[in-house]
Motif scaffolding. Structure first.
Motif, PDB file in Angstrom:
ATOM      1  N   THR A  55       0.890  -1.570  -0.041  1.00  0.00           N
ATOM      2  CA  THR A  55      -0.338   0.034  -0.032  1.00  0.00           C
ATOM      3  C   THR A  55       0.835   0.902  -0.284  1.00  0.00           C
ATOM      4  O   THR A  55       0.736   2.177  -0.558  1.00  0.00           O
ATOM      5  CB  THR A  55      -1.031   0.408   1.533  1.00  0.00           C
ATOM      6  N   THR A  56       1.903   0.921   0.574  1.00  0.00           N
ATOM      7  CA  THR A  56       2.950   2.321   0.573  1.00  0.00           C
ATOM      8  C   THR A  56       3.768   2.990  -1.167  1.00  0.00           C
ATOM      9  O   THR A  56       3.718   3.696  -1.015  1.00  0.00           O
ATOM     10  CB  THR A  56       4.147   2.346   1.786  1.00  0.00           C
ATOM     11  N   PRO A  63      -0.051   7.812  -6.967  1.00  0.00           N
ATOM     12  CA  PRO A  63      -0.989   8.526  -5.864  1.00  0.00           C
ATOM     13  C   PRO A  63      -2.406   8.977  -6.179  1.00  0.00           C
ATOM     14  O   PRO A  63      -3.282   9.213  -5.775  1.00  0.00           O
ATOM     15  CB  PRO A  63       0.154  10.378  -5.403  1.00  0.00           C
ATOM     16  N   ASP A  64      -2.605   8.637  -7.651  1.00  0.00           N
ATOM     17  CA  ASP A  64      -3.831   9.233  -8.400  1.00  0.00           C
ATOM     18  C   ASP A  64      -4.731   8.109  -8.473  1.00  0.00           C
ATOM     19  O   ASP A  64      -5.905   7.848  -8.434  1.00  0.00           O
ATOM     20  CB  ASP A  64      -3.220   9.799  -9.667  1.00  0.00           C
ATOM     21  N   LEU A  65      -4.481   7.001  -8.093  1.00  0.00           N
ATOM     22  CA  LEU A  65      -5.491   5.490  -8.368  1.00  0.00           C
ATOM     23  C   LEU A  65      -5.697   5.012  -6.735  1.00  0.00           C
ATOM     24  O   LEU A  65      -5.077   5.384  -5.747  1.00  0.00           O
ATOM     25  CB  LEU A  65      -4.622   4.272  -8.741  1.00  0.00           C
ATOM     26  N   GLU A  66      -6.701   4.729  -7.133  1.00  0.00           N
ATOM     27  CA  GLU A  66      -7.760   4.197  -5.736  1.00  0.00           C
ATOM     28  C   GLU A  66      -8.067   2.567  -5.876  1.00  0.00           C
ATOM     29  O   GLU A  66      -8.124   2.372  -6.403  1.00  0.00           O
ATOM     30  CB  GLU A  66      -9.099   4.612  -5.521  1.00  0.00           C
ATOM     31  N   TYR A  67      -7.019   2.581  -4.562  1.00  0.00           N
ATOM     32  CA  TYR A  67      -7.050   0.643  -4.113  1.00  0.00           C
ATOM     33  C   TYR A  67      -8.146   0.894  -3.592  1.00  0.00           C
ATOM     34  O   TYR A  67      -8.292   0.867  -2.605  1.00  0.00           O
ATOM     35  CB  TYR A  67      -5.015   0.225  -4.079  1.00  0.00           C
ATOM     36  N   GLU A  68      -7.644  -0.940  -3.704  1.00  0.00           N
ATOM     37  CA  GLU A  68      -9.143  -1.996  -3.105  1.00  0.00           C
ATOM     38  C   GLU A  68      -7.199  -2.706  -1.905  1.00  0.00           C
ATOM     39  O   GLU A  68      -6.918  -3.372  -2.114  1.00  0.00           O
ATOM     40  CB  GLU A  68      -9.707  -2.913  -3.490  1.00  0.00           C
ATOM     41  N   LYS A  69      -8.033  -2.791  -0.663  1.00  0.00           N
ATOM     42  CA  LYS A  69      -7.099  -3.533   0.103  1.00  0.00           C
ATOM     43  C   LYS A  69      -7.537  -5.008   0.439  1.00  0.00           C
ATOM     44  O   LYS A  69      -8.330  -5.277   0.726  1.00  0.00           O
ATOM     45  CB  LYS A  69      -7.274  -2.660   1.830  1.00  0.00           C
ATOM     46  N   ILE A  70      -6.645  -5.889   0.155  1.00  0.00           N
ATOM     47  CA  ILE A  70      -6.855  -7.470  -0.229  1.00  0.00           C
ATOM     48  C   ILE A  70      -5.801  -7.838   0.724  1.00  0.00           C
ATOM     49  O   ILE A  70      -4.995  -7.339   1.241  1.00  0.00           O
ATOM     50  CB  ILE A  70      -6.761  -7.953  -0.760  1.00  0.00           C
ATOM     51  N   SER A  71      -6.139  -9.340   1.622  1.00  0.00           N
ATOM     52  CA  SER A  71      -4.964 -10.187   1.952  1.00  0.00           C
ATOM     53  C   SER A  71      -3.652 -10.541   0.730  1.00  0.00           C
ATOM     54  O   SER A  71      -4.890 -11.966   0.112  1.00  0.00           O
ATOM     55  CB  SER A  71      -5.737 -11.047   2.961  1.00  0.00           C
ATOM     56  N   SER A  72      -2.811 -11.074   1.230  1.00  0.00           N
ATOM     57  CA  SER A  72      -1.709 -11.471   0.577  1.00  0.00           C
ATOM     58  C   SER A  72      -2.111 -13.223   0.265  1.00  0.00           C
ATOM     59  O   SER A  72      -2.690 -13.638   1.830  1.00  0.00           O
ATOM     60  CB  SER A  72      -0.653 -11.047   0.156  1.00  0.00           C
ATOM     61  N   ASN A  73      -1.456 -13.699   0.086  1.00  0.00           N
ATOM     62  CA  ASN A  73      -1.211 -15.537   0.470  1.00  0.00           C
ATOM     63  C   ASN A  73      -0.759 -15.859   1.591  1.00  0.00           C
ATOM     64  O   ASN A  73      -0.997 -16.733   2.255  1.00  0.00           O
ATOM     65  CB  ASN A  73      -0.541 -16.225  -0.733  1.00  0.00           C
ATOM     66  N   ALA A  74       0.125 -14.394   1.802  1.00  0.00           N
ATOM     67  CA  ALA A  74       1.423 -14.487   3.184  1.00  0.00           C
ATOM     68  C   ALA A  74       0.471 -14.622   3.952  1.00  0.00           C
ATOM     69  O   ALA A  74       0.998 -14.356   5.247  1.00  0.00           O
ATOM     70  CB  ALA A  74       2.815 -13.731   2.637  1.00  0.00           C
ATOM     71  N   GLY A  75      -0.649 -13.317   4.193  1.00  0.00           N
ATOM     72  CA  GLY A  75      -1.623 -13.205   4.891  1.00  0.00           C
ATOM     73  C   GLY A  75      -1.321 -11.651   5.698  1.00  0.00           C
ATOM     74  O   GLY A  75      -1.773 -11.113   6.173  1.00  0.00           O
ATOM     75  N   GLY A  79      -1.760  -3.611  -1.395  1.00  0.00           N
ATOM     76  CA  GLY A  79      -3.213  -3.237  -2.286  1.00  0.00           C
ATOM     77  C   GLY A  79      -2.984  -3.992  -3.787  1.00  0.00           C
ATOM     78  O   GLY A  79      -2.797  -4.111  -4.215  1.00  0.00           O
ATOM     79  N   PHE A  80      -4.674  -3.726  -4.856  1.00  0.00           N
ATOM     80  CA  PHE A  80      -5.116  -4.065  -5.328  1.00  0.00           C
ATOM     81  C   PHE A  80      -5.526  -3.016  -6.187  1.00  0.00           C
ATOM     82  O   PHE A  80      -6.971  -2.125  -5.864  1.00  0.00           O
ATOM     83  CB  PHE A  80      -5.749  -5.331  -5.487  1.00  0.00           C
TER      84      PHE A  80
END
Length: 241
Positions: A55-56, A63-75, A79-80
């Motif tokens: 996410t960082t 900075p112009d994109l709104e991303y969705e927070k999701i959980s990776s395979n490692a937990g 961002g997606f």
């Protein structure tokens, strides 16, 4: 202690996938040359659904994109962004960084001269896939550079692309995170002037010239792993002659 534990967890997740592939020979008593191989891998990825990154890193790159927070395979929380939200500039930025950060680094050390030859292969399946997915033209890149350490390792002469630079080896670059001085942190400035904190793991059996980047003045051993926000390095093979 909590900070050290967090660092060790991150490193464990990175190192485990490589254990089956490492071919690191024991260090002999005498040798004149060292050969080593590092793999540098991007920490973000692309697939048919979209773009995934820390996410960082999202905030810095796009900075112009709104991303969705999701959980990776490692937990971990990452961002997606779906492919439909990536314009041509986004796509070119992603492929450029993947070309820079998905590489195999072949090193040849002349021990007597304190000289290291790097041959860098910038091709990878992940990078090829991204170019094909975005339908962008791709140049296959390979590069070569020499590092020569002088004046008791206080100066570094760098030769690349027919140019020569001489730099001072920065002192006390590593901030140690354990008593054995095998895990440390250091700051770096990436392209665009963005500063980031990196984690480095040393292996006591390795000579200090075994490193994918200019050596650290206050480190006496070779580099096993480096973890940065955008990428990570992993030592794959070492041999001696």
């Amino acid at each position: 202690m909590k900070k050290n534990n967090a660092i060790l967890v991150i490193l464990g997740l990175l190192i485990i996938p490589f254990l089956g592939f490492s071919q690191i020979q024991p260090t002999p008593k005498s040798y004149q040359k060292i050969k080593f191989v590092y793999q540098k891998k991007s920490n973000f990825r692309v697939d048919e659904k979209g773009f995934y990154a820390d996410t960082t890193q999202f905030k810095i790159m796009f900075p112009d994109l709104e991303y969705e927070k999701i959980s990776s395979n490692a937990g971990a929380i990452i961002g997606f962004v779906p492919l439909s939200k990536l314009n041509r500039l986004h796509q070119k930025t992603i492929t450029k960084k993947m070309t820079e950060n998905n590489t195999v680094i072949f090193g040849l050390v002349d021990v007597k001269k304190n000289k290291v030859l790097f041959s860098i292969d910038h091709s990878s399946p992940e990078t090829d896939f991204a170019y094909q997915l975005f339908e962008l033209p791709q140049d296959k890149l390979n590069s070569t550079q020499y590092y020569t350490y002088k004046k008791n390792f206080s100066l570094l002469e760098m030769n690349a692309n027919a140019t020569t630079q001489i730099k001072s080896v920065q002192k006390n670059k590593i901030s140690w995170q354990n008593e054995e001085k095998t895990i440390g942190q250091y700051d770096s400035t990436e392209q665009g002037g963005n500063k980031q904190l990196n984690v480095v793991v040393f292996q006591t059996e390795l000579p200090r010239l075994v490193s994918p980047i200019p050596l650290f003045e206050n480190a006496k051993h070779g580099v096993k792993t480096i973890y940065a926000m955008e990428y990570h390095y992993e030592l794959i093979a070492v041999s001696y002659e």
